[in-house]
Enzyme design. Structure first.
Site, PDB file in Angstrom:
ATOM      1  N   CYS A 105      10.797   6.385  68.168  1.00 21.53           N
ATOM      2  CA  CYS A 105      11.073   7.217  66.985  1.00 21.53           C
ATOM      3  C   CYS A 105      12.046   8.341  67.304  1.00 21.53           C
ATOM      4  O   CYS A 105      13.036   8.537  66.601  1.00 21.53           O
ATOM      5  CB  CYS A 105       9.761   7.768  66.439  1.00 21.53           C
ATOM      6  SG  CYS A 105       9.995   8.885  65.063  1.00 21.53           S
ATOM      7  N   CYS A 117      13.608   6.476  64.196  1.00 25.95           N
ATOM      8  CA  CYS A 117      13.578   7.313  62.982  1.00 25.95           C
ATOM      9  C   CYS A 117      14.507   8.528  63.027  1.00 25.95           C
ATOM     10  O   CYS A 117      15.279   8.756  62.099  1.00 25.95           O
ATOM     11  CB  CYS A 117      12.163   7.840  62.734  1.00 25.95           C
ATOM     12  SG  CYS A 117      10.834   6.812  63.342  1.00 25.95           S
ATOM     13  N   LYS A 140      18.352   7.844  63.636  1.00 26.71           N
ATOM     14  CA  LYS A 140      18.772   7.062  62.454  1.00 26.71           C
ATOM     15  C   LYS A 140      18.967   7.962  61.246  1.00 26.71           C
ATOM     16  O   LYS A 140      19.973   7.902  60.559  1.00 26.71           O
ATOM     17  CB  LYS A 140      17.730   5.974  62.183  1.00 26.71           C
ATOM     18  CG  LYS A 140      17.937   5.102  60.964  1.00 26.71           C
ATOM     19  CD  LYS A 140      17.390   5.621  59.678  1.00 26.71           C
ATOM     20  CE  LYS A 140      15.981   6.106  59.692  1.00 26.71           C
ATOM     21  NZ  LYS A 140      14.990   5.068  59.777  1.00 26.71           N
ATOM     22  N   TYR A 191      14.161  -3.331  57.472  1.00 29.97           N
ATOM     23  CA  TYR A 191      14.452  -1.897  57.436  1.00 29.97           C
ATOM     24  C   TYR A 191      15.736  -1.560  58.186  1.00 29.97           C
ATOM     25  O   TYR A 191      16.629  -0.897  57.673  1.00 29.97           O
ATOM     26  CB  TYR A 191      13.327  -1.129  58.149  1.00 29.97           C
ATOM     27  CG  TYR A 191      12.058  -0.899  57.389  1.00 29.97           C
ATOM     28  CD1 TYR A 191      11.092  -1.898  57.296  1.00 29.97           C
ATOM     29  CD2 TYR A 191      11.788   0.334  56.824  1.00 29.97           C
ATOM     30  CE1 TYR A 191       9.887  -1.657  56.647  1.00 29.97           C
ATOM     31  CE2 TYR A 191      10.580   0.577  56.176  1.00 29.97           C
ATOM     32  CZ  TYR A 191       9.639  -0.422  56.088  1.00 29.97           C
ATOM     33  OH  TYR A 191       8.465  -0.171  55.457  1.00 29.97           O
ATOM     34  N   GLU A 226      19.378  -0.215  56.698  1.00 28.25           N
ATOM     35  CA  GLU A 226      19.712   1.178  57.010  1.00 28.25           C
ATOM     36  C   GLU A 226      21.050   1.254  57.752  1.00 28.25           C
ATOM     37  O   GLU A 226      21.918   2.073  57.427  1.00 28.25           O
ATOM     38  CB  GLU A 226      18.597   1.814  57.855  1.00 28.25           C
ATOM     39  CG  GLU A 226      17.337   2.041  57.036  1.00 28.25           C
ATOM     40  CD  GLU A 226      16.167   2.656  57.817  1.00 28.25           C
ATOM     41  OE1 GLU A 226      15.262   3.177  57.173  1.00 28.25           O
ATOM     42  OE2 GLU A 226      16.171   2.609  59.066  1.00 28.25           O
ATOM     43  N   HIS A 232      11.726  19.582  34.927  1.00 30.94           N
ATOM     44  CA  HIS A 232      12.967  19.242  34.250  1.00 30.94           C
ATOM     45  C   HIS A 232      14.106  20.161  34.675  1.00 30.94           C
ATOM     46  O   HIS A 232      13.874  21.351  34.815  1.00 30.94           O
ATOM     47  CB  HIS A 232      12.742  19.357  32.738  1.00 30.94           C
ATOM     48  CG  HIS A 232      13.896  18.853  31.949  1.00 30.94           C
ATOM     49  ND1 HIS A 232      14.195  17.503  31.850  1.00 30.94           N
ATOM     50  CD2 HIS A 232      14.839  19.520  31.238  1.00 30.94           C
ATOM     51  CE1 HIS A 232      15.275  17.368  31.090  1.00 30.94           C
ATOM     52  NE2 HIS A 232      15.682  18.562  30.716  1.00 30.94           N
ATOM     53  N   GLU A 244      10.941  13.355  37.346  1.00 35.96           N
ATOM     54  CA  GLU A 244      10.151  13.472  36.113  1.00 35.96           C
ATOM     55  C   GLU A 244      10.056  12.128  35.380  1.00 35.96           C
ATOM     56  O   GLU A 244       9.159  11.906  34.576  1.00 35.96           O
ATOM     57  CB  GLU A 244      10.721  14.544  35.182  1.00 35.96           C
ATOM     58  CG  GLU A 244      12.044  14.192  34.552  1.00 35.96           C
ATOM     59  CD  GLU A 244      12.564  15.299  33.615  1.00 35.96           C
ATOM     60  OE1 GLU A 244      11.781  15.801  32.811  1.00 35.96           O
ATOM     61  OE2 GLU A 244      13.759  15.634  33.717  1.00 35.96           O
TER      62      GLU A 244
HETATM   63  P1  NDP Z   1      11.769  -6.192  60.133  1.00 33.00           P
HETATM   64  O1  NDP Z   1      10.577  -6.931  60.544  1.00 33.00           O
HETATM   65  O2  NDP Z   1      11.664  -5.157  59.058  1.00 33.00           O
HETATM   66  O3  NDP Z   1      12.889  -7.214  59.669  1.00 33.00           O
HETATM   67  C1  NDP Z   1      13.349  -8.233  60.519  1.00 33.00           C
HETATM   68  C2  NDP Z   1      14.402  -9.001  59.767  1.00 33.00           C
HETATM   69  O4  NDP Z   1      15.040  -9.892  60.643  1.00 33.00           O
HETATM   70  C3  NDP Z   1      13.822  -9.812  58.631  1.00 33.00           C
HETATM   71  O5  NDP Z   1      14.727  -9.783  57.568  1.00 33.00           O
HETATM   72  C4  NDP Z   1      13.718 -11.204  59.246  1.00 33.00           C
HETATM   73  O6  NDP Z   1      13.860 -12.239  58.303  1.00 33.00           O
HETATM   74  C5  NDP Z   1      14.921 -11.222  60.153  1.00 33.00           C
HETATM   75  N1  NDP Z   1      14.754 -12.109  61.299  1.00 33.00           N
HETATM   76  C6  NDP Z   1      13.693 -12.179  62.139  1.00 33.00           C
HETATM   77  N2  NDP Z   1      13.904 -13.089  63.109  1.00 33.00           N
HETATM   78  C7  NDP Z   1      15.128 -13.615  62.876  1.00 33.00           C
HETATM   79  C8  NDP Z   1      15.902 -14.614  63.512  1.00 33.00           C
HETATM   80  N3  NDP Z   1      15.460 -15.243  64.592  1.00 33.00           N
HETATM   81  N4  NDP Z   1      17.116 -14.916  62.985  1.00 33.00           N
HETATM   82  C9  NDP Z   1      17.568 -14.273  61.894  1.00 33.00           C
HETATM   83  N5  NDP Z   1      16.874 -13.315  61.238  1.00 33.00           N
HETATM   84  C10 NDP Z   1      15.666 -12.991  61.730  1.00 33.00           C
HETATM   85  O7  NDP Z   1      12.363  -5.595  61.477  1.00 33.00           O
HETATM   86  P2  NDP Z   1      13.401  -4.481  61.814  1.00 33.00           P
HETATM   87  O8  NDP Z   1      14.000  -4.910  63.090  1.00 33.00           O
HETATM   88  O9  NDP Z   1      14.292  -4.166  60.668  1.00 33.00           O
HETATM   89  O10 NDP Z   1      12.461  -3.211  62.041  1.00 33.00           O
HETATM   90  C11 NDP Z   1      11.312  -3.293  62.873  1.00 33.00           C
HETATM   91  C12 NDP Z   1      10.197  -2.473  62.295  1.00 33.00           C
HETATM   92  O11 NDP Z   1      10.466  -1.104  62.525  1.00 33.00           O
HETATM   93  C13 NDP Z   1      10.055  -2.588  60.783  1.00 33.00           C
HETATM   94  O12 NDP Z   1       9.228  -3.633  60.410  1.00 33.00           O
HETATM   95  C14 NDP Z   1       9.469  -1.266  60.398  1.00 33.00           C
HETATM   96  O13 NDP Z   1       8.078  -1.375  60.409  1.00 33.00           O
HETATM   97  C15 NDP Z   1       9.961  -0.318  61.457  1.00 33.00           C
HETATM   98  N6  NDP Z   1      11.042   0.526  60.933  1.00 33.00           N
HETATM   99  C16 NDP Z   1      10.733   1.451  59.979  1.00 33.00           C
HETATM  100  C17 NDP Z   1      11.706   2.262  59.452  1.00 33.00           C
HETATM  101  C18 NDP Z   1      11.355   3.231  58.391  1.00 33.00           C
HETATM  102  O14 NDP Z   1      10.192   3.568  58.224  1.00 33.00           O
HETATM  103  N7  NDP Z   1      12.331   3.710  57.625  1.00 33.00           N
HETATM  104  C19 NDP Z   1      13.095   2.159  59.874  1.00 33.00           C
HETATM  105  C20 NDP Z   1      13.315   1.139  60.867  1.00 33.00           C
HETATM  106  C21 NDP Z   1      12.321   0.375  61.363  1.00 33.00           C
HETATM  107  P3  NDP Z   1      12.635 -12.804  57.418  1.00 33.00           P
HETATM  108  O15 NDP Z   1      12.413 -11.796  56.320  1.00 33.00           O
HETATM  109  O16 NDP Z   1      13.165 -14.093  56.914  1.00 33.00           O
HETATM  110  O17 NDP Z   1      11.486 -12.948  58.334  1.00 33.00           O
END
Ligand code: NDP
Length: 452
Positions: free
Chosen positions: A42, A47, A50, A176, A180, A436, A441
């Site tokens: 983080c 976080c 980012k 996510y 982002e 407002h 709102e």
């Molecule tokens: P996520 O799990 O959110 O998303 C992973 C993405 O990658 C999905 O779209 C998934 O597709 C795709 N994917 C997974 N494996 C493959 C593959 N082999 N080939 C192609 N695409 C693939 O992971 P992130 O890496 O974005 O983030 C990790 C975690 O960190 C998040 O789940 C979140 O909990 C946390 N995070 C939170 C943030 C916040 O609170 N603002 C910011 C950043 C991270 P599919 O949907 O098809 O499975």
């Protein structure tokens, strides 16, 4: 039997530091081992940096829109090195704060890689330490699919330290981190494409949110390519990268950034010396009280893969400290109604069920939706629109889902999450007087359901 420590925490990220500090505060003798950086993902590669980059990216539109309010200025120039240097300085400051927090709370900080030797012993830097309880809080690590040429791509550890802003970026993934960073790169001026393997990104979010963000990112010039995935990556003599897609298309770019999920960080942790079991996704399996299959070893945070969010790891760390050392104050972590934000531009804020999840869970729902152009943009050419949506249980009138895409969505949804967690009905929303003029709102003035 006497131990060197009551609690030995492995990993000084969000969950580990919280557990260590609170346990020490309750009078326990605590050590925390960290091999990389204080504050974990983080603070160092998640976080915090980012969000700083998101702020940086937002200035592009601020400068443009300011002109409609009478401001004139020369051509705005962006310097990546300045942003990254300042960001690094801030992260160093936070590392120092974490160090002080730990040391001042009486925790023994051990810098180096810790390996579990047995259910009560850990080895670090050639020394063996015994502990009544061991807490694994080692977090996660970016997972990059092993397509040929993946070594030319980067993940979310490297993206924060790129020597320069690439001219063209290809972001892979639809979660996510992908949305982002697509927003960050696009805002900072890189030609940005996002490739997602499915029909529509942000699987699991409300479908109205997903479609709305798709439209907004497209308006801002992000090239979204769904149903697309990379088959191989080739580096060219001039340093550029060629991505060959599974459908045969080729994309030329300067940087390929994989944001395809995070695996648990278990490397060389010594789990083979214990009975700690993993779940079918490879994360550490724990019971309701974060105990692994070896009773003296516990685990919290991303390494258990329940909800990979910092505030959840904090809550889990605190629960462990209380359960072990202040049991009369122990409270179970409540995993329902966890609010979350995606810091894309525009932001997403959400709490509770999506319309689709509510229906799957058997609720009959009334849905309220509002889409509008934010007041701040009415003097400008920007066509950005905000989405707000409430999902209401038609039987009890309780608001069970709240979703927003628009400026400050995370800030707005955090407040609403309190009301929703407290069981607020739509009637209570309606009876609440608006502030407002605000965008927020709108959440208390939506009167007619769009669907029920
Ligand atoms: P996520 O799990 O959110 O998303 C992973 C993405 O990658 C999905 O779209 C998934 O597709 C795709 N994917 C997974 N494996 C493959 C593959 N082999 N080939 C192609 N695409 C693939 O992971 P992130 O890496 O974005 O983030 C990790 C975690 O960190 C998040 O789940 C979140 O909990 C946390 N995070 C939170 C943030 C916040 O609170 N603002 C910011 C950043 C991270 P599919 O949907 O098809 O499975």
């Amino acid at each position: 039997m006497t131990y060197d420590f009551d609690l030995f925490v492995i990993g000084a990220g969000s969950g580990g530091v919280r557990a260590a500090r609170f346990a020490a505060g309750y009078g326990a003798r605590v050590a925390v081992a960290e091999s990389r950086y204080l504050g974990g993902t983080c603070v160092n590669v998640g976080c915090v940096p980012k969000k700083l980059l998101v702020y940086g990216a937002h200035f592009a539109e601020d400068f443009e829109q300011a002109q409609s309010f009478g401001w004139s200025m020369g051509k705005a120039n962006f310097d990546w090195t300045t942003l990254i240097t300042n960001k690094n300085r801030e992260i160093e400051r936070l590392n120092g704060i974490y160090r002080n927090l730990l040391v001042n709370s009486g925790v023994t900080l051990l810098e180096g890689h810790a390996k579990i030797l047995d259910e009560h012993s850990v080895e670090l830097g050639g020394n063996r330490f015994s502990a009544k309880h061991i807490l694994i809080a080692t977090g996660g690590w970016p997972q990059i699919p092993e397509v040929p040429g993946h070594e030319h791509a980067i993940g979310s550890n490297e993206v924060f330290f790129l020597p320069q802003l690439p001219k063209r970026v290809l972001v892979i993934g639809g979660g996510y981190i992908a949305v982002e960073f697509a927003s960050i790169f696009n805002g900072l001026g890189a030609q940005t494409s996002l490739l997602y393997r499915g029909e529509l990104f942000l699987r699991g979010f409300d479908s109205a949110v997903r479609k709305h963000l798709q439209e907004e990112l497209t308006k801002r010039g992000v090239d979204l390519q769904f149903n697309s995935d990379i088959a191989r990556i080739d580096k060219q003599a001039d340093g550029s990268l060629h991505a060959t897609l599974k459908d045969g298309r080729r994309i030329e770019t300067d940087c390929i950034f994989y944001a395809t999920g995070r695996r648990p960080m278990l490397d060389n942790l010594g789990l083979e010396n214990t009975h700690v079991a993993l779940d079918d996704r490879g994360f550490i399996k724990v019971d309701e009280q974060y105990q692994t299959s070896t009773p003296s070893i516990l685990a919290v945070g991303d390494v258990i893969g329940r909800v990979q969010l910092t505030p959840v790891a904090l809550a889990e760390g605190m629960a462990v400290a209380r359960r072990l050392f202040k049991p009369d104050e122990y409270r179970e972590v409540d995993y329902r109604m966890i609010p979350t934000a995606v810091f894309s531009l525009p932001n997403i804020g959400t709490v509770g069920l999506s319309e689709e999840q509510a229906k799957e869970e058997g609720y009959s729902v009334s849905v309220y939706e509002s889409r509008f152009r934010p007041m701040k943009l009415t003097l400008t050419d920007s066509q950005e629109r905000t989405l707000m949506k409430l999902v209401v249980d038609a039987k009890t009138d309780r608001v069970i889902g709240c979703h927003m895409v628009g400026p400050e969505a995370g800030e707005i949804v955090q407040g609403l999450a309190v009301a929703i967690k407290a069981g607020a009905t739509k009637q209570i929303f309606d009876d609440t007087i608006g502030v407002h003029p605000t965008a927020a709102e709108e959440f208390v003035t939506m009167r007619t359901p769009v669907a029920s």
